[in-house]
Structure formats: C-alpha cells, structure tokens
Design a protein around this motif. Structure first.
Motif, PDB file in Angstrom:
ATOM      1  N   TYR A   1       0.843  -1.190   0.000  1.00 33.10           N
ATOM      2  CA  TYR A   1       0.000   0.000   0.000  1.00 33.10           C
ATOM      3  C   TYR A   1       0.877   1.238   0.000  1.00 33.10           C
ATOM      4  O   TYR A   1       1.978   1.249   0.565  1.00 33.10           O
ATOM      5  N   ASN A   2       0.347   2.311  -0.612  1.00 31.02           N
ATOM      6  CA  ASN A   2       1.123   3.538  -0.709  1.00 31.02           C
ATOM      7  C   ASN A   2       1.264   4.215   0.638  1.00 31.02           C
ATOM      8  O   ASN A   2       0.750   3.736   1.654  1.00 31.02           O
ATOM      9  N   TYR A   3       1.924   5.377   0.633  1.00 32.21           N
ATOM     10  CA  TYR A   3       2.366   5.976   1.897  1.00 32.21           C
ATOM     11  C   TYR A   3       1.228   6.347   2.831  1.00 32.21           C
ATOM     12  O   TYR A   3       1.383   6.373   4.039  1.00 32.21           O
ATOM     13  N   HIS A   4       0.028   6.662   2.309  1.00 28.39           N
ATOM     14  CA  HIS A   4      -1.073   7.016   3.205  1.00 28.39           C
ATOM     15  C   HIS A   4      -2.037   5.847   3.412  1.00 28.39           C
ATOM     16  O   HIS A   4      -3.129   6.038   3.964  1.00 28.39           O
ATOM     17  N   LYS A   5      -1.629   4.641   2.964  1.00 32.46           N
ATOM     18  CA  LYS A   5      -2.383   3.410   3.214  1.00 32.46           C
ATOM     19  C   LYS A   5      -3.796   3.456   2.631  1.00 32.46           C
ATOM     20  O   LYS A   5      -4.661   2.705   3.035  1.00 32.46           O
ATOM     21  N   ALA A   6      -4.030   4.351   1.689  1.00 29.96           N
ATOM     22  CA  ALA A   6      -5.387   4.511   1.172  1.00 29.96           C
ATOM     23  C   ALA A   6      -5.661   3.645  -0.043  1.00 29.96           C
ATOM     24  O   ALA A   6      -6.815   3.367  -0.348  1.00 29.96           O
ATOM     25  N   ALA A   7      -4.616   3.218  -0.732  1.00 32.81           N
ATOM     26  CA  ALA A   7      -4.824   2.467  -1.970  1.00 32.81           C
ATOM     27  C   ALA A   7      -3.642   1.538  -2.195  1.00 32.81           C
ATOM     28  O   ALA A   7      -2.545   1.785  -1.705  1.00 32.81           O
ATOM     29  N   PRO A   8      -3.859   0.460  -2.956  1.00 31.65           N
ATOM     30  CA  PRO A   8      -2.748  -0.452  -3.265  1.00 31.65           C
ATOM     31  C   PRO A   8      -1.649   0.283  -4.037  1.00 31.65           C
ATOM     32  O   PRO A   8      -1.912   1.227  -4.787  1.00 31.65           O
ATOM     33  N   LEU A   9      -0.421  -0.171  -3.852  1.00 31.30           N
ATOM     34  CA  LEU A   9       0.717   0.438  -4.528  1.00 31.30           C
ATOM     35  C   LEU A   9       0.707   0.063  -6.004  1.00 31.30           C
ATOM     36  O   LEU A   9       0.554  -1.099  -6.361  1.00 31.30           O
ATOM     37  N   HIS A  10       0.866   1.058  -6.861  1.00 35.77           N
ATOM     38  CA  HIS A  10       0.949   0.829  -8.297  1.00 35.77           C
ATOM     39  C   HIS A  10       2.360   1.157  -8.778  1.00 35.77           C
ATOM     40  O   HIS A  10       3.115   1.874  -8.112  1.00 35.77           O
ATOM     41  N   LEU A  11       2.681   0.644  -9.951  1.00 34.25           N
ATOM     42  CA  LEU A  11       4.017   0.862 -10.497  1.00 34.25           C
ATOM     43  C   LEU A  11       4.214   2.341 -10.831  1.00 34.25           C
ATOM     44  O   LEU A  11       3.370   2.964 -11.464  1.00 34.25           O
ATOM     45  N   SER A  12       5.320   2.875 -10.389  1.00 34.56           N
ATOM     46  CA  SER A  12       5.696   4.246 -10.745  1.00 34.56           C
ATOM     47  C   SER A  12       7.157   4.232 -11.167  1.00 34.56           C
ATOM     48  O   SER A  12       7.992   3.587 -10.536  1.00 34.56           O
ATOM     49  N   LEU A  13       7.454   4.929 -12.244  1.00 26.18           N
ATOM     50  CA  LEU A  13       8.792   4.957 -12.822  1.00 26.18           C
ATOM     51  C   LEU A  13       9.549   6.170 -12.311  1.00 26.18           C
ATOM     52  O   LEU A  13       8.963   7.084 -11.726  1.00 26.18           O
TER      53      LEU A  13
ATOM     54  N   GLY B   1       9.647   4.249   6.357  1.00 29.38           N
ATOM     55  CA  GLY B   1       8.817   5.038   7.272  1.00 29.38           C
ATOM     56  C   GLY B   1       9.161   6.515   7.218  1.00 29.38           C
ATOM     57  O   GLY B   1       8.270   7.373   7.248  1.00 29.38           O
ATOM     58  N   ARG B   2      10.463   6.829   7.093  1.00 28.04           N
ATOM     59  CA  ARG B   2      10.868   8.237   6.992  1.00 28.04           C
ATOM     60  C   ARG B   2      10.300   8.865   5.723  1.00 28.04           C
ATOM     61  O   ARG B   2       9.799   9.995   5.749  1.00 28.04           O
ATOM     62  N   TYR B   3      10.382   8.144   4.637  1.00 31.59           N
ATOM     63  CA  TYR B   3       9.846   8.649   3.374  1.00 31.59           C
ATOM     64  C   TYR B   3       8.336   8.892   3.469  1.00 31.59           C
ATOM     65  O   TYR B   3       7.833   9.924   3.011  1.00 31.59           O
TER      66      TYR B   3
ATOM     67  N   THR C   1      15.085  11.996   2.547  1.00 35.81           N
ATOM     68  CA  THR C   1      15.121  10.613   3.042  1.00 35.81           C
ATOM     69  C   THR C   1      16.546  10.098   3.101  1.00 35.81           C
ATOM     70  O   THR C   1      16.943   9.431   4.067  1.00 35.81           O
ATOM     71  N   PHE C   2      17.334  10.408   2.077  1.00 38.15           N
ATOM     72  CA  PHE C   2      18.707   9.895   2.023  1.00 38.15           C
ATOM     73  C   PHE C   2      19.740  10.943   2.437  1.00 38.15           C
ATOM     74  O   PHE C   2      20.931  10.763   2.160  1.00 38.15           O
ATOM     75  N   ASP C   3      19.317  12.014   3.098  1.00 38.60           N
ATOM     76  CA  ASP C   3      20.260  13.044   3.530  1.00 38.60           C
ATOM     77  C   ASP C   3      21.286  12.434   4.497  1.00 38.60           C
ATOM     78  O   ASP C   3      20.935  11.878   5.540  1.00 38.60           O
ATOM     79  N   GLY C   4      22.552  12.526   4.134  1.00 38.05           N
ATOM     80  CA  GLY C   4      23.614  11.960   4.952  1.00 38.05           C
ATOM     81  C   GLY C   4      23.827  10.473   4.764  1.00 38.05           C
ATOM     82  O   GLY C   4      24.696   9.888   5.420  1.00 38.05           O
ATOM     83  N   LEU C   5      23.061   9.837   3.882  1.00 38.16           N
ATOM     84  CA  LEU C   5      23.142   8.385   3.688  1.00 38.16           C
ATOM     85  C   LEU C   5      23.513   8.011   2.255  1.00 38.16           C
ATOM     86  O   LEU C   5      23.300   6.878   1.828  1.00 38.16           O
ATOM     87  N   VAL C   6      24.062   8.979   1.498  1.00 41.15           N
ATOM     88  CA  VAL C   6      24.426   8.730   0.102  1.00 41.15           C
ATOM     89  C   VAL C   6      25.933   8.495   0.005  1.00 41.15           C
ATOM     90  O   VAL C   6      26.742   9.303   0.463  1.00 41.15           O
ATOM     91  N   TYR C   7      26.288   7.363  -0.591  1.00 39.83           N
ATOM     92  CA  TYR C   7      27.694   7.050  -0.867  1.00 39.83           C
ATOM     93  C   TYR C   7      27.975   7.502  -2.303  1.00 39.83           C
ATOM     94  O   TYR C   7      27.326   7.042  -3.237  1.00 39.83           O
ATOM     95  N   ALA C   8      28.946   8.412  -2.463  1.00 35.09           N
ATOM     96  CA  ALA C   8      29.206   9.016  -3.770  1.00 35.09           C
ATOM     97  C   ALA C   8      29.975   8.052  -4.671  1.00 35.09           C
ATOM     98  O   ALA C   8      31.109   7.675  -4.364  1.00 35.09           O
ATOM     99  N   LEU C   9      29.358   7.650  -5.768  1.00 33.10           N
ATOM    100  CA  LEU C   9      30.032   6.859  -6.784  1.00 33.10           C
ATOM    101  C   LEU C   9      30.842   7.771  -7.695  1.00 33.10           C
ATOM    102  O   LEU C   9      30.536   8.960  -7.841  1.00 33.10           O
TER     103      LEU C   9
END
Length: 619
Positions: A389-401, A519-521, A546-554
C-alpha cells in the motif's frame, strides 16, 4: 363610433418589414456564432496584451507558475503565463498519459517535462568541469543558455532543445519583407479609409493588402512566390509611401500597430504551445510498433503452457548479484538486461528482478521466458500482486517509474550580465521505497533504470564498502541542498550535501531496514503534501531528505546521463562511460530520439527476433 374605431384597431405592420427584421436577426446570430469562437481562440476577450512575460507549462499542459531560482538572493519569482486562454485550450485536449513516458514540465519524465523542480519532459546538458567538488574531474550536468532560450525551457522543457536542433535555415528573406510591408499597410489602412478625399488611395491599398494576403497564404519560402512578385512589392512600397504623406492621426496608426503586434504574438504563442503539446504527445505515447509487440506477446502467453519460474532458489539467494528494474517497456528492459549480461565476467551470478504492472506482466513474462541471457536468471513480478500500500495506506501500490526534475538557475555576475542554466535530475518514485518489503530475503541490490545500457562489468559495485551509507549514487554537485532549501520544509539538513541521481544505484537493504527509511519517506510525503506550494516537488524533496547523509558518492565515470535531451555530448565520452543513461524525453526507441546516440542502444536488440519482425520494430 370614431372613438371606437381608433381604440380597437392597431396600426398594421407591413409583412415585408417583419420579414426584413427576422432576416437581420438571423444574420446577426450567424455572424456572432462565427465571431465568438475566433475571439476566444485569439484571446481578444482579455484585451490586447503582450506575451513577453515569464511563464511555464506543466507536463499535463495545465497552466502553472514558473519559478526561477536566483543564486544571489535565494528567492523565487513567479508570474502568471499571459496566455491563459491557450493553456486552457491545450489542457482540454491533453490526454492522461503514463507517468513513465516522456517529460516536460509535468510530473514524470517525461516527460516531459516545469521551471524549477517540476518533473520533466523533457527532455540534458553537456558535461563541464566544475570546482564544486573536491575531485579532479566533475561532470557538471547543466545547460547554459541565453535568456530567450531559458524562458522557452521554463515553459516547454526539452521541446526547446529539440526544436533548436531541428530548425532548418529557410530562404525566406523576400517573404519576410512582404510580411513587414503588409504589417505597415494594415496599420495605415483604417486611418486612410476614414479620409473621403483619399478614396482612390484607400481602394489601391485595400487591393494591395488582399494581393499580399493571397500570396503569403500559399508561400512560406522565397521559391514559393509567383514570378510577378517583384512588381507587387514595388506597388505596395509606392502605396505605403503615399499613405505616409497623408495627414493621418499618428496615434491611431500607432494603436493599430500595437494591436497587430499583440495579435501576432498571441498567434505565435498559440502555435508554439500547439507544437510543444504535439512534441509532448509524441514522446509520451507508446509507438505503434511497441504496442503491437506487447499485444502479440500477451496473446501468445495465453496460448502457451508451463510458463513458470524454474529458478526460484536463485531469486532469493542473497549471495548472488541482484539487479532490480522497474519498467513498463519490454524492449527497453530487455536491452538493459542484455547489455549488462554482455559485459559481465560471470553471468551465472546475475539475477534480474523486473517489476512491472498488470497490463505488461504477461507480455514480459513470455518475452523473458522465450529469450535467454546467457546464464543469468530473470524474474518478472507484477507489483500489484504484492499487496503493498502507498504511503497514506489509502490504496494499493501501483508501479511508478523514475521522475525527472528540471531545476533552473539565474545568476547575475559582477558585470551585471544574466546567466541561465538548467540542471536535470532523475529521482526515485514512490514504488522504489518499498524495496525492503518486496525483497525481504535480500541484503543488497543494484537498481537500474530501464533506459540505460551497460558498457562495463558492474561486479565492482558489489565490492564497495559503503560503511553506514544506504544509497550508492552518482552525485550532482551543481545542485546542493542549500539551493533547494525553500522546497525542503524547515528540517535540518546538510546544506553542502549534493543532489544525487538515479540510473544506477547500489542499495544496502540491511541498513535501510535498520534506519527505517521507508517510514521516513512516508512521513516526509505526509508533511510535504500538506503544503500546496510544494505539491509539484514532493518526489524530489522527499527523496533528497530521506537519504540526507546516507548517500555514498560513486565516481562520475560510472554513468553518463543526458542522452535523452543533450545533443552536445562528446562521442568519446560515450565510449568510455560504464553506463549510458537516456534520461529525458527523447528515448532511443522513439522516432524523436537523438539519432547519433541511438546506435549504442540498438546494437543490443536481436534483429532476427520473429516478434520484432512481425511488429516492424526496426533495430
């Protein structure tokens, strides 16, 4: 008796007069019915106005405001698009298109394509060296343009880049001269027609105007003009010279000139929007050949038997190299997988998890069952069957690109000259943040976009020690979080952190689960949705925070972005990059794709495949 006669009889109305009144009324209604649509189309109901202001168009062609970022005072300025009537017309005829296709100023690539972080169409800029990173060489993935070009990009996204490349120099100098003379004649004619003693000149001018209109309606270049055209030009010049010598009110002529200029601007703006909409439609619509391929594969699937996964153990083995691709395009995902396997040192360790929607599930299932990629395993999953389910639990999760965002900057230097640049950023969409739930037994995955091709062995990614970092990604330090702070709520974050891009990302799912990034997202999305001003940029803002401070630079050499919008990439860079990313609107499977890059993508197609031949998919 006389009094009775005078009070009981009304004066009769002749029948001829009654019919004349009815005829006039009918003619008036017919005239109004023809005039009103023209008035609304040209926007005359709003009065004459100039269309020289800043503006932007969203990907769904709905009217929006533009935001231009000023690096000096870190403020955003906005103005309404002055041609709202055209926006409304385009909006009414805009179809609902898949988020994964195309770009513009709209949410999703797309396409698309908006001024400051608004998902694009659109289609990316040339590499440059930047001093914003402590590395020897940094890819500055921006496009520097002049003010008029920037205004166009703010309004129409990558359409402007495509239009600039497709522009053909026309031999139309005589046609332009005729249009200028016609403009002047139209401006003087109303004033001359009011002067009775210049009746002959008025008729002469009217005749010349009609002749010019007839010729210009059939000619766009000089070679289209009739042989006797030079004589017509001399006659028009002589007529205009006579008109200028007449005692006319200059204010009336000036007013008419302004009206004609405004009408021309409105007409040009309408055609620009119409052309941009058709471009957007072309890049967001699945080509007929690919639609045929999907339908043929789906039909064949239901004619086949025993199409089941035979390698279930490999799909859940955490010791193997697992790649995740979100896609609705069977051909694009096939090329991404084929190119990865072709350059791998050992294909038996490769496992690909292809997440799609229910419309494309059966086609992809059959394709990857019939086509083998050395010893690699391919699992096709319908994301809607996973009961997420999506972030507000209101509907099933659908594919998003992945979503593409276009960030535009304006900077004024010491010489008071204005510089504009545009940065394109590709970001995860909502479905990506459910990777730990989709693959509970896996510890690490590499996420590939379906619009990439791989030119080097990727096994080195699995040996990286990312420490406590979660997302290994190529950073775009031309855009820092400080630049976007007005779109990141009031949360604390490292202002010197760089933005990052999708395309190739190595994800540590173990640390993700410990940090509870899903959960943070979800919490960030809830907060951002409450602010109407941030509704267009929630995907970008939530992803960065969400990824602030958690990104490893390639290293930048891992991926070369911009092949879906940037015409200026050096071909030598294409040969040395590990991964080529066709982010933007001009995908290589579209007719609008950039021709010189297409061959890198097409060489991973199987030209002998029967399904491709039947559907005229020409590699």
């Amino acid at each position: 008796m006389k009094g009775g006669v005078s009070s009981s009889y009304a004066i009769p109305v002749p029948a001829k007069r009654r019919w004349r009144g009815l005829v006039i009324a009918v003619l008036a209604l017919v005239f109004l019915s023809m005039l009103l649509p023209l008035v609304f189309l040209l926007g005359l109901h709003n009065g004459f106005h100039s269309t020289s202001g800043y503006g932007t168009d969203r990907r769904n062609s709905a009217p929006t405001r533009i935001k231009i970022f000023d690096q000096h005072n870190t403020t955003f300025q906005s103005k309404e698009d002055s041609s709202k009537h055209v926006d409304a017309i385009v909006k009414r005829f805009t179809p609902t298109l898949p988020k994964g296709f195309g770009n513009a100023s709209l949410k999703a690539t797309g396409n698309g394509t908006n001024g400051y972080p608004v998902p694009i169409d659109l289609p990316k800029p040339a590499k440059k060296t930047s001093g914003s990173l402590d590395r020897d060489k940094v890819r500055d993935n921006t496009i520097a343009v002049d003010e008029s070009e920037m205004i166009c990009q703010l309004k129409f996204g990558s359409y402007c880049l495509w239009r600039r490349e497709q522009r053909v120099k026309m031999e139309d100098s005589v046609v332009k001269t005729m249009k200028d003379l016609l403009f002047v004649a139209r401006a003087y004619y109303p004033s001359i027609a009011k002067l009775p003693k210049y009746d002959k000149l008025s008729q002469e001018m009217k005749q010349n105007i009609q002749d010019f209109e007839r010729v210009l309606s059939e000619a766009t270049t000089d070679k289209d003009l009739p042989p006797q055209n030079k004589q017509k030009i001399r006659m028009m010049e002589a007529t205009i010279a006579k008109a200028k010598s007449c005692p006319v009110d200059c204010n009336n002529v000036d007013k008419k000139f302004r009206q004609l200029v405004d009408l021309t601007e409105d007409e040009a703006n309408f055609h620009m929007k119409q052309s941009a909409f058709l471009y957007k439609l072309a890049v967001q619509t699945m080509p007929k050949s690919l639609h045929c391929l999907s339908m043929r594969l789906t039909v064949e699937y239901f004619r086949s038997f025993d199409i089941e996964d035979q390698l279930v153990e490999k799909f859940v083995n955490p010791d193997l190299h697992h790649y995740v691709i979100f896609s609705k395009n069977v051909l694009a995902s096939s090329v991404a997988i084929n190119s990865t396997v072709a350059h791998a040192q050992g294909s038996e360790k490769l496992v690909f998890h292809l997440l799609t929607d229910k419309e494309n599930f059966f086609a992809m299932k059959l394709w990857f069952f019939r086509n083998k990629y050395a010893d690699a395993a391919v699992q096709v999953l319908n994301i809607e069957d996973l009961k997420l389910y999506n972030y507000h639990k209101a509907a099933p999760l659908h594919l998003s690109l992945p979503e593409d965002f276009r960030v535009s900057f304006r900077r004024v230097d010491k010489l008071s000259s204005t510089h504009f640049r545009t940065q394109y950023i590709s970001m995860f969409s909502e479905a990506f943040y459910f990777l730990p739930e989709i693959f509970p037994s896996l510890e690490k995955v590499v996420v590939l976009s379906d619009d990439v091709i791989v030119q080097r062995d990727l096994s080195a990614l699995w040996n990286l020690d990312m420490g406590e970092k979660v997302n290994g990604a190529v950073q775009l330090c031309a855009v820092k979080l400080f630049d976007l702070k007005s779109h990141l709520l009031s949360r604390k974050f490292d202002e010197n952190s760089c933005a990052w891009t999708s395309g190739v990302n190595i994800i540590d799912l173990l640390t993700w689960r410990v940090q509870n990034l899903t959960g943070r997202y979800q919490r960030l999305m809830d907060e951002l949705k409450e602010d109407e001003h941030l509704s267009e940029t929630t995907g970008l803002s939530a992803g960065l925070l969400t990824f602030d401070g958690l990104v490893y630079a390639l290293e930048d050499s891992w991926i070369l972005p911009g092949l879906g919008y940037n015409y200026g990439i050096d071909l030598e860079d294409l040969k040395t990059a590990a991964i080529l990313h066709f982010d933007g609107s001009m995908k290589p499977w579209l007719d609008l794709g950039i021709p010189k890059y297409k061959r890198y993508w097409r060489k991973f197609l199987d030209a002998q495949n029967q399904f491709l031949s039947d559907c005229n998919v020409n590699p």
